[in-house]
Design an enzyme around this catalytic site. Structure first.
Site, PDB file in Angstrom:
ATOM      1  N   ARG A 240       0.806  -1.227   0.000  1.00  0.00           N
ATOM      2  CA  ARG A 240       0.000   0.000   0.000  1.00  0.00           C
ATOM      3  C   ARG A 240       0.841   1.280   0.000  1.00  0.00           C
ATOM      4  O   ARG A 240       0.527   2.233  -0.707  1.00  0.00           O
ATOM      5  CB  ARG A 240      -0.898  -0.009   1.253  1.00  0.00           C
ATOM      6  CG  ARG A 240      -1.603   1.308   1.570  1.00  0.00           C
ATOM      7  CD  ARG A 240      -2.404   1.141   2.853  1.00  0.00           C
ATOM      8  NE  ARG A 240      -2.836   2.395   3.440  1.00  0.00           N
ATOM      9  CZ  ARG A 240      -4.053   2.909   3.327  1.00  0.00           C
ATOM     10  NH1 ARG A 240      -4.961   2.291   2.608  1.00  0.00           N
ATOM     11  NH2 ARG A 240      -4.376   4.040   3.932  1.00  0.00           N
ATOM     12  N   SER A 314      -9.459   2.826  -4.480  1.00  0.00           N
ATOM     13  CA  SER A 314     -10.387   1.700  -4.436  1.00  0.00           C
ATOM     14  C   SER A 314     -10.165   1.001  -3.096  1.00  0.00           C
ATOM     15  O   SER A 314      -9.087   1.138  -2.495  1.00  0.00           O
ATOM     16  CB  SER A 314     -10.118   0.720  -5.590  1.00  0.00           C
ATOM     17  OG  SER A 314      -8.909   0.020  -5.413  1.00  0.00           O
ATOM     18  N   GLU A 389     -13.788   6.302  -4.029  1.00  0.00           N
ATOM     19  CA  GLU A 389     -13.426   4.892  -3.870  1.00  0.00           C
ATOM     20  C   GLU A 389     -14.173   4.131  -4.964  1.00  0.00           C
ATOM     21  O   GLU A 389     -15.406   4.088  -4.977  1.00  0.00           O
ATOM     22  CB  GLU A 389     -13.827   4.370  -2.486  1.00  0.00           C
ATOM     23  CG  GLU A 389     -13.102   5.020  -1.319  1.00  0.00           C
ATOM     24  CD  GLU A 389     -11.724   4.438  -1.071  1.00  0.00           C
ATOM     25  OE1 GLU A 389     -11.397   3.394  -1.679  1.00  0.00           O
ATOM     26  OE2 GLU A 389     -10.977   5.019  -0.251  1.00  0.00           O
TER      27      GLU A 389
END
Length: 424
Positions: A240, A314, A389
């Site tokens: 991430r 997302s 998102e």
């Protein structure tokens, strides 16, 4: 003797090279891993205890009361974990996460010079993304250019395509789109490119699109976290953060969407633990990517104005407005922002029938401090600021099948179009 000397020299060079370049770590395998969606209900402490007991990763932050927790479980622990939550509502999102990743990562071969719509049929290697932008720019040489906002920690340029309309470059207010701030969110990369591609390639044939591009300058940044994105392709698909080290810790990575120099010190919206996926950094803006992007946005605003900023992420299907740092404070333009967000999600639903929720970040998804949206809204001063998102709501999570790239792009463009038509 000359041959021996040459051999010795070559051997020395090879040895030095092997010392200077440590071996790349083996790519993390997710074969047999499962992803379970667990209805937390009032069992927050219990679910968090299980996550800690089995040392598991969660996909949408720490489990919260009344929400769902999407939890990644290694094969050796799957049976025991499943038994521990047998009395709760549980959905299996991925029966074999490794197989889903392998299918998603079956990149099509990209032939340089062919920036066409087939690009959106699959995901791609990072080098191909850069080539795609160059090819797209070369198709419109008098109307576009490649720009960078600076470099990442590892020296990778943070690259965008900038394009404009009939008035020429740099004279109209800017619209700036960011993708892939979180490295594993590959669909955001493709969607940001889809928006830019759609506007540029239809400029000559669509009166509406021509009016958009003549009114604004567009800066499309598909990957603002290039080091992290490269790492998802070489070593760990579910990475991430960026690839920054922290003194006193062996853990790597700062979350560059918790590192922006605004409301960074507010508690509860990011972690101070370098091992956490939402680690805010040791100091605000200590991530090179954040520093570069913040400076670039300020300069762009000063030079030409900033009409709209959208940060694409997302997953969860949300269309959100400031603020992330507070669940009680709202933007001075909140009434207008909510009206625009409502229209945007209606446009999304009208495209493929998907439902997105909308509202301020903190009350819609969770508290997030030091975020790009809050910074751009209050410090840079964009006229309009949103974050999205994208798909889905949990069937696939971060590993969205390639056949959903185009429909996600289409519905995202519908929302974007709504904003372009209705911003004052």
């Amino acid at each position: 003797m000359k041959l021996l000397a040459a051999f010795s020299s070559a051997l020395a060079l090879a040895t030095a090279a092997s010392i200077a370049t440590p071996p790349r770590p083996a790519k993390k395998s997710y074969d047999g891993y499962k992803v379970f969606r667990v209805a937390v209900g009032p069992e927050t402490n219990r679910i968090n205890a299980l996550v800690e007991k089995y040392d598991l990763k969660t996909w949408k932050g720490a489990p919260r009361a009344g929400a769902y927790a999407d939890i990644v479980v290694p094969p050796a622990q799957a049976s025991a974990f499943r038994a521990d939550v047998a009395d709760l509502e549980v959905i299996t999102m991925h029966q074999d996460l490794g197989a889903a990743i392998a299918d998603e990562s079956s990149f099509s071969v990209y032939a340089a010079g062919s920036a066409n719509a087939t690009w959106f049929n699959s995901y791609h290697a990072y080098s191909d993304h850069l080539q795609f932008l160059r090819d797209l720019q070369s198709s419109f040489p008098s109307q576009s250019e490649i720009v960078t906002a600076g470099n990442s920690l590892n020296g990778n340029p943070i690259t965008a395509i900038h394009f404009w309309g009939s008035a020429g470059k740099g004279v109209k207010p800017a619209i700036v789109l960011h993708g892939t701030v979180h490295a594993r969110e590959w669909i955001s990369t493709m969607v940001v490119e889809y928006l830019g591609y759609n506007l540029l390639t239809n400029y000559a044939t669509s009166a509406e699109i021509k009016s958009f591009v003549d009114k604004y300058d567009f800066y499309i940044f598909p990957v603002v976290n290039p080091d992290g994105f490269l790492y998802t392709q070489s070593s760990d698909r579910l990475w991430r953060k960026n690839r920054q080290s922290t003194s006193g810790s062996t853990c790597i990575g700062h979350d560059i969407n918790r590192n922006w120099p605004y409301q960074w010190s507010v508690t509860g919206g990011a972690s101070t633990n370098p091992c956490a996926e939402d680690f805010k950094g040791k100091a605000q803006s200590d991530a090179p990517e954040t520093t570069a992007l913040a400076a670039w946005l300020k300069t762009t605003k000063a030079n030409q104005g900033l009409k709209l900023f959208i940060d694409y992420h997302s997953y969860s299907q949300l269309f959100m407005t400031p603020y992330g740092y507070s669940c009680t404070t709202v933007s001075a333009k909140n009434t207008e922002l909510q009206a625009l967000a409502k229209g945007a999600v209606a446009a999304i639903k009208a495209t493929h029938g998907l439902t997105y929720q909308y509202g301020p970040i903190c009350s819609t998804i969770y508290k997030a401090t030091g975020s790009s949206v809050d910074y751009v809204n209050d410090v840079v001063g964009s006229d309009y600021t949103f974050t999205t998102e994208l798909r889905d709501t949990g069937n696939n999570g971060f590993v969205l099948p390639a056949n959903q790239i185009v429909p996600t792009g289409e519905e995202t463009y519908a929302a974007f179009r709504y904003l372009l038509l209705n911003m004052t």
